[in-house]
Scaffold this active site. Structure first.
Site, PDB file in Angstrom:
ATOM      1  N   ARG A 142       0.599  -0.823   0.867  1.00 31.72           N
ATOM      2  CA  ARG A 142       0.259   0.106   0.350  1.00 31.72           C
ATOM      3  C   ARG A 142       0.915   1.101   0.090  1.00 31.72           C
ATOM      4  O   ARG A 142       0.402   2.574  -0.672  1.00 31.72           O
ATOM      5  CB  ARG A 142      -1.250   0.163   1.162  1.00 31.72           C
ATOM      6  N   LYS A 185     -18.033 -17.752   4.050  1.00 28.01           N
ATOM      7  CA  LYS A 185     -19.638 -17.464   3.569  1.00 28.01           C
ATOM      8  C   LYS A 185     -19.935 -16.501   3.007  1.00 28.01           C
ATOM      9  O   LYS A 185     -20.078 -15.217   2.734  1.00 28.01           O
ATOM     10  CB  LYS A 185     -20.191 -16.979   5.668  1.00 28.01           C
ATOM     11  N   GLY A 229      -7.648  -9.360   0.767  1.00 28.18           N
ATOM     12  CA  GLY A 229      -6.605  -9.396   1.476  1.00 28.18           C
ATOM     13  C   GLY A 229      -6.733 -11.486   1.236  1.00 28.18           C
ATOM     14  O   GLY A 229      -5.705 -11.266   0.824  1.00 28.18           O
ATOM     15  N   GLY A 284     -12.111  -3.939   2.078  1.00 27.79           N
ATOM     16  CA  GLY A 284     -13.827  -3.767   1.878  1.00 27.79           C
ATOM     17  C   GLY A 284     -14.422  -3.151   1.161  1.00 27.79           C
ATOM     18  O   GLY A 284     -15.224  -3.263   0.346  1.00 27.79           O
TER      19      GLY A 284
HETATM   20  C1  3PG Z   1      -8.389  -1.367   5.282  1.00 27.62           C
HETATM   21  O1  3PG Z   1      -6.985  -1.723   6.045  1.00 27.62           O
HETATM   22  O2  3PG Z   1      -9.236  -2.374   4.595  1.00 27.62           O
HETATM   23  C2  3PG Z   1      -8.770  -0.060   4.599  1.00 27.62           C
HETATM   24  O3  3PG Z   1      -7.526   0.590   5.858  1.00 27.62           O
HETATM   25  C3  3PG Z   1      -9.674   0.329   6.014  1.00 27.62           C
HETATM   26  O4  3PG Z   1     -10.003   0.448   7.315  1.00 27.62           O
HETATM   27  P1  3PG Z   1     -10.692  -0.285   8.235  1.00 27.62           P
HETATM   28  O5  3PG Z   1     -11.795  -1.674   8.004  1.00 27.62           O
HETATM   29  O6  3PG Z   1     -10.818  -0.144   9.721  1.00 27.62           O
HETATM   30  O7  3PG Z   1     -12.200   0.967   7.931  1.00 27.62           O
HETATM   31 MG    MG Z   2     -10.951  -3.846   6.570  1.00 29.41          MG
END
Ligand code: 3PG
Ligand code: MG
Length: 397
Positions: free
Chosen positions: A36, A197, A354, A377
Protein backbone atom coordinates in the site's frame (compact mmCIF):
# COMPACT_ATOMS: atom_id res chain seq x y z
CA UNK A 1 -16.04 9.96 -14.52
CA UNK A 2 -17.08 13.11 -12.74
CA UNK A 3 -14.02 13.77 -10.64
CA UNK A 4 -10.90 15.84 -11.04
CA UNK A 5 -7.35 14.53 -11.06
CA UNK A 6 -4.06 16.10 -9.99
CA UNK A 7 -3.78 17.45 -13.54
CA UNK A 8 -6.91 19.59 -13.18
CA UNK A 9 -5.78 21.69 -10.19
CA UNK A 10 -2.89 24.14 -9.96
CA UNK A 11 -0.66 22.70 -7.23
CA UNK A 12 2.24 25.13 -7.50
CA UNK A 13 3.15 26.38 -4.03
CA UNK A 14 0.04 24.69 -2.60
CA UNK A 15 -0.16 22.46 0.44
CA UNK A 16 -1.89 19.30 -0.74
CA UNK A 17 -3.62 17.21 1.92
CA UNK A 18 -3.45 13.65 0.61
CA UNK A 19 -5.65 10.98 2.20
CA UNK A 20 -3.68 7.78 1.83
CA UNK A 21 -4.25 4.24 3.09
CA UNK A 22 -1.10 3.09 4.82
CA UNK A 23 -2.99 0.75 7.11
CA UNK A 24 -0.30 -1.86 6.53
CA UNK A 25 0.52 -5.07 8.37
CA UNK A 26 3.15 -4.58 11.08
CA UNK A 27 4.97 -7.19 13.15
CA UNK A 28 7.33 -6.38 16.01
CA UNK A 29 7.39 -2.72 15.00
CA UNK A 30 8.28 -3.40 11.36
CA UNK A 31 6.06 -3.09 8.28
CA UNK A 32 5.80 -6.59 6.82
CA UNK A 33 4.07 -5.72 3.54
CA UNK A 34 4.68 -2.27 2.06
CA UNK A 35 2.43 -2.75 -0.98
CA UNK A 36 0.00 0.00 0.00
CA UNK A 37 2.91 2.37 0.69
CA UNK A 38 4.59 1.69 -2.65
CA UNK A 39 1.34 2.28 -4.50
CA UNK A 40 1.01 5.91 -3.29
CA UNK A 41 4.47 6.93 -4.51
CA UNK A 42 3.37 8.19 -7.98
CA UNK A 43 0.82 10.53 -6.41
CA UNK A 44 3.30 12.06 -3.99
CA UNK A 45 6.00 12.42 -6.67
CA UNK A 46 3.53 14.04 -9.09
CA UNK A 47 2.44 16.54 -6.43
CA UNK A 48 6.08 17.43 -5.76
CA UNK A 49 6.81 17.71 -9.48
CA UNK A 50 3.91 20.16 -9.83
CA UNK A 51 5.37 22.32 -7.05
CA UNK A 52 2.98 21.14 -4.34
CA UNK A 53 3.78 20.23 -0.75
CA UNK A 54 2.26 16.85 0.17
CA UNK A 55 0.87 16.29 3.65
CA UNK A 56 -0.14 12.68 4.23
CA UNK A 57 -3.29 12.00 6.23
CA UNK A 58 -4.02 8.41 7.22
CA UNK A 59 -5.34 6.01 9.82
CA UNK A 60 -3.76 2.97 11.38
CA UNK A 61 -5.84 0.24 12.99
CA UNK A 62 -8.96 1.03 14.95
CA UNK A 63 -8.08 3.16 18.02
CA UNK A 64 -11.71 4.32 18.25
CA UNK A 65 -11.16 8.02 18.86
CA UNK A 66 -8.49 7.68 21.54
CA UNK A 67 -4.73 8.00 21.53
CA UNK A 68 -3.35 4.45 21.46
CA UNK A 69 0.45 4.72 21.38
CA UNK A 70 0.85 1.26 19.79
CA UNK A 71 -1.22 2.53 16.86
CA UNK A 72 0.99 5.54 16.12
CA UNK A 73 1.71 5.97 12.42
CA UNK A 74 5.33 6.56 13.38
CA UNK A 75 5.89 2.85 12.76
CA UNK A 76 5.39 3.41 9.03
CA UNK A 77 8.11 6.09 8.71
CA UNK A 78 11.04 3.83 7.70
CA UNK A 79 8.92 2.13 5.02
CA UNK A 80 7.64 5.51 3.75
CA UNK A 81 11.14 6.97 3.63
CA UNK A 82 12.38 3.95 1.74
CA UNK A 83 9.51 4.14 -0.76
CA UNK A 84 9.87 7.90 -1.33
CA UNK A 85 13.67 7.75 -1.11
CA UNK A 86 13.72 10.84 1.12
CA UNK A 87 13.07 11.77 4.75
CA UNK A 88 9.47 12.14 5.89
CA UNK A 89 8.64 14.65 8.63
CA UNK A 90 6.33 13.20 11.26
CA UNK A 91 3.96 15.81 12.69
CA UNK A 92 4.23 14.47 16.20
CA UNK A 93 1.72 16.76 17.90
CA UNK A 94 2.65 18.03 21.34
CA UNK A 95 1.19 20.73 23.62
CA UNK A 96 3.39 23.40 22.04
CA UNK A 97 3.49 22.09 18.53
CA UNK A 98 0.34 21.40 16.53
CA UNK A 99 0.17 19.83 13.06
CA UNK A 100 -0.18 23.32 11.55
CA UNK A 101 3.24 24.42 12.74
CA UNK A 102 4.95 21.43 11.15
CA UNK A 103 3.17 22.26 7.90
CA UNK A 104 4.04 25.98 8.05
CA UNK A 105 7.70 25.05 8.39
CA UNK A 106 7.71 22.83 5.29
CA UNK A 107 10.29 23.59 2.60
CA UNK A 108 9.73 22.77 -1.07
CA UNK A 109 10.31 19.04 -1.52
CA UNK A 110 9.36 18.13 2.05
CA UNK A 111 6.76 15.50 2.89
CA UNK A 112 4.82 15.64 6.18
CA UNK A 113 2.89 12.73 7.72
CA UNK A 114 0.16 13.51 10.24
CA UNK A 115 -0.45 11.23 13.23
CA UNK A 116 -3.23 8.59 13.09
CA UNK A 117 -6.44 10.51 12.34
CA UNK A 118 -8.52 7.93 14.20
CA UNK A 119 -6.98 9.17 17.49
CA UNK A 120 -9.64 11.92 17.08
CA UNK A 121 -13.30 10.89 17.55
CA UNK A 122 -14.27 13.35 14.80
CA UNK A 123 -12.61 11.25 12.11
CA UNK A 124 -14.92 8.23 12.15
CA UNK A 125 -17.90 10.43 13.03
CA UNK A 126 -17.38 12.38 9.78
CA UNK A 127 -17.57 15.41 12.03
CA UNK A 128 -17.80 18.69 10.07
CA UNK A 129 -15.77 20.53 12.73
CA UNK A 130 -12.93 18.04 12.56
CA UNK A 131 -13.04 18.08 8.75
CA UNK A 132 -12.81 21.89 8.84
CA UNK A 133 -9.80 21.69 11.16
CA UNK A 134 -8.10 19.32 8.72
CA UNK A 135 -9.06 21.49 5.74
CA UNK A 136 -7.53 24.55 7.42
CA UNK A 137 -4.13 22.83 7.21
CA UNK A 138 -3.96 22.89 3.40
CA UNK A 139 -5.09 24.36 0.09
CA UNK A 140 -6.05 21.29 -1.92
CA UNK A 141 -7.49 17.88 -0.99
CA UNK A 142 -6.47 14.70 -2.81
CA UNK A 143 -8.06 11.32 -2.08
CA UNK A 144 -5.65 8.52 -2.94
CA UNK A 145 -7.24 6.01 -0.59
CA UNK A 146 -9.74 3.99 -2.62
CA UNK A 147 -9.43 1.26 0.00
CA UNK A 148 -10.88 3.55 2.70
CA UNK A 149 -13.44 5.22 0.46
CA UNK A 150 -16.23 2.95 1.68
CA UNK A 151 -15.91 4.81 5.00
CA UNK A 152 -17.78 8.11 5.40
CA UNK A 153 -15.05 9.54 7.60
CA UNK A 154 -13.97 13.19 7.96
CA UNK A 155 -10.71 12.83 6.00
CA UNK A 156 -12.45 10.80 3.29
CA UNK A 157 -15.88 12.37 2.89
CA UNK A 158 -16.55 15.67 4.70
CA UNK A 159 -13.23 17.30 3.82
CA UNK A 160 -13.79 16.75 0.08
CA UNK A 161 -16.58 19.36 0.23
CA UNK A 162 -14.37 21.97 1.88
CA UNK A 163 -11.39 22.30 -0.49
CA UNK A 164 -10.71 21.93 -4.20
CA UNK A 165 -10.69 18.12 -4.35
CA UNK A 166 -9.26 15.53 -6.69
CA UNK A 167 -8.39 11.86 -7.05
CA UNK A 168 -4.78 10.72 -6.73
CA UNK A 169 -3.07 8.35 -9.16
CA UNK A 170 -3.83 5.19 -7.18
CA UNK A 171 -7.48 6.17 -6.86
CA UNK A 172 -7.59 6.77 -10.62
CA UNK A 173 -6.03 3.37 -11.29
CA UNK A 174 -8.39 1.56 -8.92
CA UNK A 175 -11.48 3.18 -10.39
CA UNK A 176 -10.39 2.57 -13.98
CA UNK A 177 -9.64 -1.09 -13.27
CA UNK A 178 -13.00 -1.63 -11.60
CA UNK A 179 -14.78 0.17 -14.39
CA UNK A 180 -13.07 -2.17 -16.88
CA UNK A 181 -14.16 -5.18 -14.85
CA UNK A 182 -17.78 -4.43 -14.10
CA UNK A 183 -18.73 -1.02 -15.48
CA UNK A 184 -18.27 -1.62 -19.16
CA UNK A 185 -16.44 -4.93 -19.49
CA UNK A 186 -15.69 -7.07 -22.48
CA UNK A 187 -17.87 -10.21 -22.29
CA UNK A 188 -17.84 -13.05 -21.40
CA UNK A 189 -17.18 -11.89 -17.85
CA UNK A 190 -16.27 -14.41 -15.17
CA UNK A 191 -16.45 -13.75 -11.44
CA UNK A 192 -14.65 -15.90 -8.91
CA UNK A 193 -16.22 -15.64 -5.50
CA UNK A 194 -14.82 -17.60 -2.61
CA UNK A 195 -14.45 -17.36 1.10
CA UNK A 196 -16.06 -18.84 4.13
CA UNK A 197 -19.57 -17.48 4.23
CA UNK A 198 -22.45 -16.84 1.88
CA UNK A 199 -24.02 -14.59 4.51
CA UNK A 200 -21.21 -12.00 4.24
CA UNK A 201 -21.33 -11.96 0.44
CA UNK A 202 -25.05 -12.01 -0.28
CA UNK A 203 -25.19 -8.52 -1.77
CA UNK A 204 -22.17 -9.37 -3.84
CA UNK A 205 -23.66 -12.57 -5.26
CA UNK A 206 -26.98 -10.84 -5.91
CA UNK A 207 -25.35 -7.97 -7.80
CA UNK A 208 -22.94 -10.14 -9.78
CA UNK A 209 -25.35 -12.70 -11.22
CA UNK A 210 -27.00 -10.02 -13.32
CA UNK A 211 -23.66 -8.67 -14.58
CA UNK A 212 -21.44 -11.64 -15.27
CA UNK A 213 -21.69 -14.63 -17.59
CA UNK A 214 -19.96 -17.16 -15.33
CA UNK A 215 -19.66 -17.28 -11.58
CA UNK A 216 -17.19 -19.69 -10.06
CA UNK A 217 -18.04 -20.29 -6.41
CA UNK A 218 -15.43 -21.73 -4.08
CA UNK A 219 -14.50 -22.20 -0.45
CA UNK A 220 -16.99 -22.63 2.36
CA UNK A 221 -19.54 -20.77 0.25
CA UNK A 222 -19.58 -23.55 -2.31
CA UNK A 223 -20.40 -26.04 0.45
CA UNK A 224 -23.41 -23.95 1.39
CA UNK A 225 -24.67 -24.11 -2.20
CA UNK A 226 -24.05 -27.87 -2.40
CA UNK A 227 -25.87 -28.43 0.90
CA UNK A 228 -28.79 -26.27 -0.28
CA UNK A 229 -29.16 -28.61 -3.24
CA UNK A 230 -29.46 -31.57 -0.88
CA UNK A 231 -25.83 -32.75 -0.97
CA UNK A 232 -24.46 -34.15 2.31
CA UNK A 233 -21.33 -32.10 2.98
CA UNK A 234 -20.35 -34.00 6.14
CA UNK A 235 -18.49 -31.84 8.62
CA UNK A 236 -17.63 -29.18 6.05
CA UNK A 237 -17.87 -25.50 6.85
CA UNK A 238 -21.33 -24.59 5.54
CA UNK A 239 -24.23 -22.34 6.52
CA UNK A 240 -27.19 -24.67 6.52
CA UNK A 241 -29.58 -21.88 7.51
CA UNK A 242 -28.76 -20.13 4.22
CA UNK A 243 -30.43 -22.83 2.14
CA UNK A 244 -33.32 -20.73 0.82
CA UNK A 245 -31.07 -17.81 0.05
CA UNK A 246 -28.64 -20.00 -1.85
CA UNK A 247 -31.45 -21.53 -3.89
CA UNK A 248 -32.83 -18.07 -4.66
CA UNK A 249 -29.43 -16.99 -5.95
CA UNK A 250 -29.29 -20.06 -8.20
CA UNK A 251 -32.72 -19.20 -9.65
CA UNK A 252 -31.76 -15.56 -10.11
CA UNK A 253 -28.58 -16.64 -11.90
CA UNK A 254 -30.49 -18.95 -14.20
CA UNK A 255 -32.95 -16.19 -15.09
CA UNK A 256 -30.09 -13.80 -15.80
CA UNK A 257 -28.21 -16.31 -17.97
CA UNK A 258 -25.31 -16.53 -15.54
CA UNK A 259 -23.76 -19.97 -15.32
CA UNK A 260 -22.79 -20.92 -11.78
CA UNK A 261 -19.79 -23.22 -11.47
CA UNK A 262 -19.81 -25.26 -8.28
CA UNK A 263 -17.47 -28.14 -7.46
CA UNK A 264 -18.39 -31.40 -9.17
CA UNK A 265 -15.61 -33.16 -7.29
CA UNK A 266 -13.95 -32.37 -3.98
CA UNK A 267 -10.87 -32.92 -1.88
CA UNK A 268 -12.02 -34.12 1.55
CA UNK A 269 -10.07 -34.76 4.74
CA UNK A 270 -10.87 -35.82 8.29
CA UNK A 271 -8.41 -33.42 9.89
CA UNK A 272 -8.09 -29.67 9.35
CA UNK A 273 -4.33 -29.50 9.08
CA UNK A 274 -1.48 -29.24 6.62
CA UNK A 275 -0.79 -32.47 4.72
CA UNK A 276 -3.74 -34.24 6.28
CA UNK A 277 -4.71 -37.51 4.58
CA UNK A 278 -7.27 -36.73 1.90
CA UNK A 279 -9.53 -38.29 -0.69
CA UNK A 280 -10.69 -36.99 -4.06
CA UNK A 281 -14.40 -37.76 -4.38
CA UNK A 282 -17.48 -36.76 -6.35
CA UNK A 283 -19.07 -33.67 -4.81
CA UNK A 284 -21.98 -35.74 -3.49
CA UNK A 285 -19.81 -38.31 -1.76
CA UNK A 286 -18.25 -36.45 1.17
CA UNK A 287 -18.05 -38.96 4.06
CA UNK A 288 -20.12 -37.86 7.08
CA UNK A 289 -17.00 -37.50 9.26
CA UNK A 290 -14.95 -35.58 6.66
CA UNK A 291 -14.80 -31.99 5.46
CA UNK A 292 -14.34 -30.47 2.02
CA UNK A 293 -11.10 -28.48 1.92
CA UNK A 294 -10.64 -27.90 -1.80
CA UNK A 295 -12.22 -28.38 -5.22
CA UNK A 296 -11.17 -31.47 -7.13
CA UNK A 297 -9.36 -31.92 -10.50
CA UNK A 298 -12.52 -32.29 -12.64
CA UNK A 299 -13.79 -29.00 -11.26
CA UNK A 300 -10.43 -27.40 -12.03
CA UNK A 301 -10.67 -28.66 -15.62
CA UNK A 302 -14.08 -27.02 -16.01
CA UNK A 303 -12.71 -23.82 -14.47
CA UNK A 304 -9.83 -23.83 -16.95
CA UNK A 305 -12.35 -24.01 -19.82
CA UNK A 306 -14.35 -21.14 -18.37
CA UNK A 307 -11.29 -18.96 -17.90
CA UNK A 308 -10.11 -19.73 -21.42
CA UNK A 309 -13.43 -18.63 -22.86
CA UNK A 310 -13.68 -15.45 -20.73
CA UNK A 311 -12.44 -12.00 -21.73
CA UNK A 312 -12.75 -10.37 -18.30
CA UNK A 313 -12.34 -11.86 -14.84
CA UNK A 314 -12.89 -10.41 -11.38
CA UNK A 315 -11.74 -12.39 -8.37
CA UNK A 316 -12.60 -12.11 -4.70
CA UNK A 317 -11.89 -15.20 -2.65
CA UNK A 318 -9.96 -18.46 -2.98
CA UNK A 319 -11.39 -21.89 -3.90
CA UNK A 320 -9.99 -23.91 -1.02
CA UNK A 321 -7.86 -23.67 2.11
CA UNK A 322 -4.92 -22.30 0.10
CA UNK A 323 -2.80 -21.59 3.19
CA UNK A 324 -2.64 -25.31 3.95
CA UNK A 325 -1.03 -27.58 1.33
CA UNK A 326 -2.15 -29.68 -0.46
CA UNK A 327 -5.50 -27.88 -0.23
CA UNK A 328 -4.08 -24.96 -2.21
CA UNK A 329 -4.09 -26.99 -5.42
CA UNK A 330 -7.33 -25.83 -7.05
CA UNK A 331 -6.74 -22.17 -6.18
CA UNK A 332 -3.17 -22.26 -7.51
CA UNK A 333 -4.23 -24.11 -10.68
CA UNK A 334 -6.91 -21.50 -11.33
CA UNK A 335 -4.42 -18.67 -10.68
CA UNK A 336 -2.05 -20.33 -13.15
CA UNK A 337 -4.79 -20.25 -15.83
CA UNK A 338 -5.67 -16.65 -15.08
CA UNK A 339 -2.05 -15.53 -15.25
CA UNK A 340 -1.42 -17.49 -18.45
CA UNK A 341 -4.46 -16.00 -20.20
CA UNK A 342 -3.65 -12.50 -18.94
CA UNK A 343 -0.04 -12.70 -20.10
CA UNK A 344 -1.24 -13.86 -23.52
CA UNK A 345 -3.38 -10.72 -23.74
CA UNK A 346 -6.58 -12.78 -23.87
CA UNK A 347 -7.96 -11.80 -20.45
CA UNK A 348 -8.39 -8.67 -18.35
CA UNK A 349 -7.99 -9.91 -14.76
CA UNK A 350 -8.74 -7.94 -11.64
CA UNK A 351 -8.44 -9.15 -8.08
CA UNK A 352 -8.98 -7.68 -4.65
CA UNK A 353 -9.38 -8.58 -0.99
CA UNK A 354 -6.87 -9.65 1.63
CA UNK A 355 -7.18 -13.44 1.20
CA UNK A 356 -7.22 -13.21 -2.56
CA UNK A 357 -4.09 -11.08 -2.75
CA UNK A 358 -2.36 -13.36 -0.22
CA UNK A 359 -3.19 -16.37 -2.43
CA UNK A 360 -1.91 -14.61 -5.55
CA UNK A 361 1.31 -13.62 -3.79
CA UNK A 362 1.79 -17.12 -2.38
CA UNK A 363 1.34 -18.59 -5.86
CA UNK A 364 3.77 -16.03 -7.31
CA UNK A 365 1.43 -14.47 -9.90
CA UNK A 366 1.19 -10.91 -8.60
CA UNK A 367 2.84 -9.49 -11.72
CA UNK A 368 0.58 -11.41 -14.09
CA UNK A 369 -2.79 -9.93 -13.17
CA UNK A 370 -4.02 -6.90 -15.09
CA UNK A 371 -4.74 -5.16 -11.80
CA UNK A 372 -4.58 -6.07 -8.13
CA UNK A 373 -6.55 -3.78 -5.90
CA UNK A 374 -5.11 -2.59 -2.59
CA UNK A 375 -8.62 -2.65 -1.17
CA UNK A 376 -10.50 -5.23 0.87
CA UNK A 377 -13.85 -3.95 2.11
CA UNK A 378 -14.01 -1.15 -0.46
CA UNK A 379 -13.39 -3.60 -3.32
CA UNK A 380 -16.19 -5.81 -2.04
CA UNK A 381 -18.62 -2.91 -1.67
CA UNK A 382 -17.78 -1.71 -5.16
CA UNK A 383 -18.43 -5.22 -6.52
CA UNK A 384 -21.73 -5.16 -4.65
CA UNK A 385 -22.72 -2.14 -6.70
CA UNK A 386 -22.68 0.22 -3.73
CA UNK A 387 -21.78 3.89 -3.89
CA UNK A 388 -18.59 4.58 -1.98
CA UNK A 389 -18.91 7.81 0.06
CA UNK A 390 -15.30 8.85 -0.62
CA UNK A 391 -15.75 8.49 -4.37
CA UNK A 392 -19.17 10.17 -4.36
CA UNK A 393 -17.73 13.15 -2.47
CA UNK A 394 -15.09 13.62 -5.20
CA UNK A 395 -17.77 13.47 -7.86
CA UNK A 396 -19.52 16.43 -6.32
CA UNK A 397 -16.29 18.42 -5.95
C1 3PG B 1 -8.44 -1.55 5.34
O1 3PG B 1 -7.36 -1.91 5.81
O2 3PG B 1 -9.29 -2.34 4.90
C2 3PG B 1 -8.70 -0.09 5.24
O3 3PG B 1 -7.58 0.62 5.64
C3 3PG B 1 -9.92 0.29 6.02
O4 3PG B 1 -9.74 0.01 7.36
P1 3PG B 1 -11.00 -0.21 8.30
O5 3PG B 1 -11.63 -1.50 7.86
O6 3PG B 1 -10.46 -0.26 9.70
O7 3PG B 1 -11.93 0.96 8.09
MG1 MG C 1 -10.88 -3.66 6.64
Amino acid sequence: MGWKTLDDINLDGKTVLVRVDINVPVKDGVVTDATRIKRIVPTIKDIQAAGGKPVLMAHFGRPKGKVVPELSLKVTLPALEQAFDQPVIFADETEGKRAGSWINEMNPGDIVLLENLRFHPGEEANDPGFAAELASLGDVYCNDAFSVSHRAHASVEAIAHLLPACAGRLMQAELSALEAALGNPEHPVCAVVGGAKVSTKLDLLGNLVSKVDYMIIGGGMANTFLAAQGVDVGKSLAEHDMKDTALEILVKAKDAGCEIILPTDIVAAREFKENADYEVLPANACPPDAMILDAGPDTVERITDVIESSKTLIMNGPLGVFEMPPFHAATFAMLFDISKQTRAGALVSIAGGGDTVAAINAAGYADDFTYISTAGGAFLEWMEGKTLPGVAALEGA
